[in-house]
Scaffold this motif. Sequence first.
Motif, PDB file in Angstrom:
ATOM      1  N   ARG A  91       0.657  -1.232   0.098  1.00  0.00           N
ATOM      2  CA  ARG A  91      -0.303   0.466  -0.109  1.00  0.00           C
ATOM      3  C   ARG A  91       1.146   1.228  -0.220  1.00  0.00           C
ATOM      4  O   ARG A  91       1.463   2.029   1.250  1.00  0.00           O
ATOM      5  CB  ARG A  91      -0.966  -0.359   1.245  1.00  0.00           C
ATOM      6  N   GLU A  92       1.051   1.643  -1.016  1.00  0.00           N
ATOM      7  CA  GLU A  92       2.345   2.826  -1.079  1.00  0.00           C
ATOM      8  C   GLU A  92       1.370   4.244  -0.499  1.00  0.00           C
ATOM      9  O   GLU A  92       2.802   4.643  -0.245  1.00  0.00           O
ATOM     10  CB  GLU A  92       3.415   2.954  -2.580  1.00  0.00           C
ATOM     11  N   GLN A  93      -0.013   4.121  -1.166  1.00  0.00           N
ATOM     12  CA  GLN A  93      -0.373   5.917  -0.452  1.00  0.00           C
ATOM     13  C   GLN A  93      -0.251   5.339   1.197  1.00  0.00           C
ATOM     14  O   GLN A  93      -0.175   6.976   1.728  1.00  0.00           O
ATOM     15  CB  GLN A  93      -1.566   5.558  -1.278  1.00  0.00           C
ATOM     16  N   HIS A  94      -0.219   4.470   2.086  1.00  0.00           N
ATOM     17  CA  HIS A  94       0.081   4.339   2.723  1.00  0.00           C
ATOM     18  C   HIS A  94       1.473   4.807   3.098  1.00  0.00           C
ATOM     19  O   HIS A  94       1.778   5.225   4.641  1.00  0.00           O
ATOM     20  CB  HIS A  94      -0.414   3.135   3.935  1.00  0.00           C
ATOM     21  N   THR A  95       2.113   3.972   2.978  1.00  0.00           N
ATOM     22  CA  THR A  95       3.064   3.875   3.108  1.00  0.00           C
ATOM     23  C   THR A  95       3.622   5.808   3.217  1.00  0.00           C
ATOM     24  O   THR A  95       5.039   6.282   3.915  1.00  0.00           O
ATOM     25  CB  THR A  95       4.058   3.222   2.199  1.00  0.00           C
TER      26      THR A  95
END
Length: 149
Positions: free
Chosen positions: A122-126
């Motif tokens: 989950r790149e956006q969360h990271t």
Amino acid sequence: MIDVFGFDDSDANGDLVVKVNSCKTGDVFLGMSVPPPSDPDILRSKFSGGFLFRKDPDPYPEGNEKGENDENERVLVSFAFLIDPQFKYIPQWFLDFVIGTVVRSVSNQFFNVAREVRDGKREQHTNIMEERSDIYEWIRMRVDKLFQF
């Protein structure tokens, strides 16, 4: 609309507590008053409850072996809620079943998202966690304290 209050008792007892309550019309938070519903036919559910986070006292009870990927300690999350959805014509047993099913589904979704964030899916969360590294570092410190008990 909800009111949330957190209590960090990790230094003394290793507990983190989050208290959650529904708001009613006229309640004031941060200088703003909770408005009435926009439609008189809208009913707001009433609820009160909370979450307790602490180190799992026995993460591997007898018969459950520690798995290959279970290197870390575990956090025990307990929660309790009293909910009055204000439905007059639906039997309580049915509401209890539906609410219980929803709570389990939502909990599973939270855990799935947490696993995907941990695994880098989950790149956006990271990215958000990197932008707000100060708050996430504070959370990591609090969780580390849980495991000192």
